[in-house]
Design a protein around this motif. Structure first.
Motif, mmCIF file in Angstrom:
data_model
loop_
_atom_site.group_PDB
_atom_site.id
_atom_site.type_symbol
_atom_site.label_atom_id
_atom_site.label_comp_id
_atom_site.label_asym_id
_atom_site.label_seq_id
_atom_site.Cartn_x
_atom_site.Cartn_y
_atom_site.Cartn_z
ATOM 1 N N GLU A 136 35.647 -28.454 -64.529
ATOM 2 C CA GLU A 136 36.282 -29.581 -64.959
ATOM 3 C C GLU A 136 37.905 -29.182 -64.421
ATOM 4 O O GLU A 136 38.571 -30.207 -64.074
ATOM 5 N N ARG A 137 38.038 -28.019 -64.720
ATOM 6 C CA ARG A 137 39.539 -27.759 -64.565
ATOM 7 C C ARG A 137 39.753 -27.656 -62.816
ATOM 8 O O ARG A 137 40.832 -28.063 -62.635
ATOM 9 N N TRP A 138 38.823 -27.406 -62.165
ATOM 10 C CA TRP A 138 38.939 -27.660 -60.751
ATOM 11 C C TRP A 138 39.116 -28.944 -60.398
ATOM 12 O O TRP A 138 39.574 -29.447 -59.225
ATOM 13 N N LEU A 139 38.250 -29.817 -60.928
ATOM 14 C CA LEU A 139 38.107 -31.295 -60.424
ATOM 15 C C LEU A 139 39.552 -32.070 -60.966
ATOM 16 O O LEU A 139 40.100 -32.997 -60.209
ATOM 17 N N TYR A 140 39.984 -31.670 -62.040
ATOM 18 C CA TYR A 140 41.066 -32.403 -62.730
ATOM 19 C C TYR A 140 42.099 -31.413 -63.023
ATOM 20 O O TYR A 140 42.305 -30.971 -64.235
ATOM 21 N N PRO A 141 43.001 -30.848 -61.894
ATOM 22 C CA PRO A 141 44.043 -29.914 -62.125
ATOM 23 C C PRO A 141 44.975 -30.375 -63.115
ATOM 24 O O PRO A 141 45.370 -31.578 -63.106
ATOM 25 N N ARG A 142 45.729 -29.436 -63.862
ATOM 26 C CA ARG A 142 46.583 -29.811 -64.784
ATOM 27 C C ARG A 142 47.967 -30.731 -64.145
ATOM 28 O O ARG A 142 48.242 -30.170 -62.944
ATOM 29 N N GLU A 143 48.772 -31.539 -64.507
ATOM 30 C CA GLU A 143 50.016 -31.894 -63.979
ATOM 31 C C GLU A 143 49.608 -32.658 -62.730
ATOM 32 O O GLU A 143 50.455 -32.823 -61.916
ATOM 33 N N GLY A 144 48.478 -33.343 -62.566
ATOM 34 C CA GLY A 144 48.253 -34.237 -61.425
ATOM 35 C C GLY A 144 48.056 -33.333 -60.165
ATOM 36 O O GLY A 144 48.274 -34.077 -59.264
ATOM 37 N N GLY A 145 47.778 -32.220 -60.356
ATOM 38 C CA GLY A 145 47.451 -31.432 -58.936
ATOM 39 C C GLY A 145 46.125 -31.972 -58.131
ATOM 40 O O GLY A 145 45.637 -32.673 -58.828
ATOM 41 N N GLN A 146 46.290 -31.600 -56.842
ATOM 42 C CA GLN A 146 45.179 -32.029 -56.106
ATOM 43 C C GLN A 146 43.843 -31.253 -56.054
ATOM 44 O O GLN A 146 44.180 -30.053 -56.261
ATOM 45 N N CYS A 147 42.739 -31.618 -56.205
ATOM 46 C CA CYS A 147 41.551 -30.897 -56.048
ATOM 47 C C CYS A 147 41.257 -30.159 -54.946
ATOM 48 O O CYS A 147 41.638 -30.659 -53.987
ATOM 49 N N LYS A 148 41.134 -28.615 -54.985
ATOM 50 C CA LYS A 148 41.049 -27.865 -53.848
ATOM 51 C C LYS A 148 39.675 -27.636 -53.457
ATOM 52 O O LYS A 148 39.755 -26.728 -52.553
ATOM 53 N N LEU A 149 38.729 -28.368 -54.138
ATOM 54 C CA LEU A 149 37.407 -28.006 -53.724
ATOM 55 C C LEU A 149 37.225 -29.126 -52.379
ATOM 56 O O LEU A 149 37.372 -30.194 -52.538
ATOM 57 N N ASN A 150 36.776 -28.431 -51.283
ATOM 58 C CA ASN A 150 36.245 -29.114 -49.990
ATOM 59 C C ASN A 150 34.933 -29.462 -50.221
ATOM 60 O O ASN A 150 34.187 -29.358 -51.123
ATOM 61 N N LEU A 151 34.473 -30.524 -49.014
ATOM 62 C CA LEU A 151 33.058 -30.889 -49.121
ATOM 63 C C LEU A 151 32.094 -29.716 -49.301
ATOM 64 O O LEU A 151 30.918 -29.723 -49.866
ATOM 65 N N SER A 152 32.183 -28.611 -48.428
ATOM 66 C CA SER A 152 31.556 -27.286 -48.530
ATOM 67 C C SER A 152 31.504 -26.983 -49.759
ATOM 68 O O SER A 152 30.139 -26.409 -50.392
ATOM 69 N N ASP A 153 32.443 -26.626 -50.560
ATOM 70 C CA ASP A 153 32.517 -26.214 -52.090
ATOM 71 C C ASP A 153 31.581 -27.068 -52.705
ATOM 72 O O ASP A 153 30.888 -26.560 -53.631
ATOM 73 N N ARG A 154 31.832 -28.373 -52.700
ATOM 74 C CA ARG A 154 31.122 -29.346 -53.678
ATOM 75 C C ARG A 154 29.536 -29.251 -53.358
ATOM 76 O O ARG A 154 28.902 -29.483 -54.229
ATOM 77 N N LEU A 155 29.246 -29.100 -52.280
ATOM 78 C CA LEU A 155 27.832 -29.168 -51.890
ATOM 79 C C LEU A 155 27.165 -27.873 -52.226
ATOM 80 O O LEU A 155 26.212 -27.861 -52.693
ATOM 81 N N ARG A 156 27.808 -26.652 -52.036
ATOM 82 C CA ARG A 156 27.460 -25.256 -52.854
ATOM 83 C C ARG A 156 27.211 -25.443 -54.002
ATOM 84 O O ARG A 156 26.375 -24.952 -54.725
ATOM 85 N N ILE A 157 28.328 -25.838 -54.675
ATOM 86 C CA ILE A 157 28.315 -25.955 -56.168
ATOM 87 C C ILE A 157 27.130 -26.951 -56.858
ATOM 88 O O ILE A 157 26.634 -26.340 -57.753
ATOM 89 N N SER A 158 27.005 -27.916 -56.021
ATOM 90 C CA SER A 158 25.872 -28.940 -56.579
ATOM 91 C C SER A 158 24.618 -28.239 -56.305
ATOM 92 O O SER A 158 23.696 -28.231 -57.241
ATOM 93 N N MET A 159 24.454 -27.372 -55.188
ATOM 94 C CA MET A 159 23.116 -26.787 -55.170
ATOM 95 C C MET A 159 22.956 -25.762 -56.063
ATOM 96 O O MET A 159 21.839 -25.412 -56.601
ATOM 97 N N GLU A 160 23.787 -24.986 -56.530
ATOM 98 C CA GLU A 160 23.912 -23.745 -57.452
ATOM 99 C C GLU A 160 23.485 -24.210 -58.707
ATOM 100 O O GLU A 160 22.542 -23.715 -59.537
ATOM 101 N N ILE A 161 24.145 -25.416 -59.163
ATOM 102 C CA ILE A 161 23.593 -26.052 -60.375
ATOM 103 C C ILE A 161 22.131 -26.507 -60.462
ATOM 104 O O ILE A 161 21.205 -26.233 -61.225
ATOM 105 N N ALA A 162 22.042 -27.107 -59.273
ATOM 106 C CA ALA A 162 20.387 -27.792 -59.046
ATOM 107 C C ALA A 162 19.369 -26.615 -59.330
ATOM 108 O O ALA A 162 18.305 -26.685 -59.944
ATOM 109 N N GLN A 163 19.830 -25.355 -58.804
ATOM 110 C CA GLN A 163 18.956 -24.304 -58.607
ATOM 111 C C GLN A 163 18.548 -23.805 -60.105
ATOM 112 O O GLN A 163 17.667 -23.520 -60.372
ATOM 113 N N GLY A 164 19.898 -23.610 -60.818
ATOM 114 C CA GLY A 164 19.746 -23.290 -62.053
ATOM 115 C C GLY A 164 18.943 -24.031 -63.008
ATOM 116 O O GLY A 164 18.226 -23.502 -63.764
#
Length: 426
Positions: A183-211
């Motif tokens: 949540e913190r990375w998707l919605y940084p405080r003070e309107g900051g830009q999300c720093k997760l690229n497509l590779s990061d988001r695909l990897r995170i999705s895979m790890e959650i799915a595996q768990g």
């Protein structure tokens, strides 16, 4: 050399005196033997009848006095609530580690309690989840989380260090995740830009799915999480994803799933709760699949499922489907497209299309039409395998997943009216 009293009946009724001659230790019987003395036996019996109750009474009294004498000390100490022999951590050590549970060390406040960061005496960084005991549901949440975490072992599920439980205080001691929640990375405080690229988001999705696949299908007990959302996915020092917060989870033994109804299913988070729970459907793994689908769509669009823009009859899945597949650039997070060069855009759009499709299939209205988590892992593996050799913006770290396959084909999508997913090789 026989001794003792000779019986009078049975085989001894015809006993001849010559048969026992010379056994000076015998007594009684009908033969001319000296009478037996029972005085010693009687004294022993009387002694037992008196001494044993006295000893037992003294022992009980002593234990009672000890309990009274140490009651206060006991109330302020911690005993592990997990029967897996975790390291014992005293209440005093937790107070010292968290600076007296100070506001400076407060990481967040949830429905059933607060989480504090701390450092143990052995320099271990910890997060202490302190339950709000005034809430009647907090005790049940604590018990559920202990029962779930002591049974699971997976690299994408949060591990537990220990627990602390007494009449006044209940807490779980967990490893500190320095990168906080998804949540913190998707919605940084003070309107900051999300720093997760497509590779990061695909990897995170895979790890959650595996768990989640492990919890649903490979753990020796089946665990239904019931509150999967970005705030309950933590990122470690190496940005590996960990599923956390099992306070609403259900553990299924054998075929006990049929006995689980949605009486308390709506205690999850609004926007992530499967629609069947609202109409009396049974709690099942397909409810977690729905939550996972919402998480995927949120990860790609950076739109919360509770966004104010959703009017009556429109939600995140339906809004995404309205733009699928020809106008997905209108719904995905802009930063996923800005970083891509013109030569890479078609590849990026192809990956996003297949990625979004998974979220749409997971959020189908009917639970029977949703895939299970093993199918989702397979599908993500196919997508990752297809895009491994693409330019740097899409390359995935090889040491992250042991499940990458050898497929290199790119699959196009034939979604239709949210029918079953099908692929054709191009």
């Amino acid at each position: 050399m026989l001794t003792g009293e000779v019986p009078k009946g049975g085989a001894f009724a015809t006993l001849d005196a010559s048969e026992i001659m010379g056994n000076l230790g015998l007594c009684g019987g009908w033969i001319n033997l000296p009478p037996c003395s029972h005085s010693k036996h009687k004294e022993t019996s009387v002694s037992k009848k008196v001494i044993i109750p006295v000893v037992v009474g003294i022992a009980i009294l002593t234990m009672s006095l000890l309990l009274v004498a140490f009651s206060y000390r006991w109330r302020r100490s911690c005993t592990p609530a997990l029967k897996v022999w975790p390291p014992k951590i005293s209440y005093e050590e937790l107070v010292d580690a968290t600076g007296g549970f100070s506001d400076e060390n407060l990481l967040g406040i949830g429905s059933f309690g607060s989480v504090y960061k701390g450092i143990l005496r052995d320099r271990t960084n910890i997060a202490v989840k302190v339950l709000k005991l005034q809430d009647e549901h907090a005790h049940q949440s604590f018990s559920r989380e202990c029962n779930a975490l002591k049974r699971v072992r997976h690299r994408n599920v949060i591990k537990i260090i220990s627990s602390c439980s007494n009449l006044d205080f209940k807490a779980l001691i967990l490893p500190l995740m320095s990168n906080g929640s998804l949540e913190r990375w998707l919605y940084p405080r003070e309107g900051g830009q999300c720093k997760l690229n497509l590779s990061d988001r695909l990897r995170i999705s895979m790890e959650i799915a595996q768990g989640m696949a492990y919890l649903h299908h490979y753990c020796f007990v089946q665990v239904i999480h019931r509150d999967l959302k970005p705030n309950n996915v933590l990122l470690g020092d190496d940005m590996i994803s960990y599923i956390a917060d099992f306070g609403l989870s259900n553990i299924i033994f054998g075929n006990s799933m049929d006995s689980l109804t949605s009486t308390d299913a709506l205690k999850g988070s609004v926007g992530y709760i499967a629609p069947e729970y609202g109409i009396g459907g049974n709690i099942s793994t397909k409810g977690d699949v729905y939550s996972y689908g919402i998480l995927i769509l949120e990860l790609l669009t950076r739109r919360r499922p509770t966004d104010d823009r959703w009017t009556e009859g429109i939600n995140l899945p339906k809004w995404t489907e309205m733009h699928f597949p020809n106008r997905i650039s209108d719904v995905v997070d802009n930063c996923l497209l800005i970083d891509a060069h013109d030569s890479e855009m078609s590849t990026v759009m192809e990956c996003l299309t297949q990625f979004i499709q998974i979220g749409l299939f997971c959020t189908r209205e009917s639970p029977q039409e949703r895939p299970d988590m093993t199918e989702i892992v397979d599908r993500l593996n196919t997508i990752r395998g297809a895009f491994l050799d693409t330019p740097k913006t899409l390359q995935l770290p090889m040491d992250i997943s042991p499940f990458i396959n050898d497929e290199r084909n790119i699959n196009t999508i034939e979604l239709g009216n949210r029918g079953s997913w099908s692929t054709s090789t191009s």
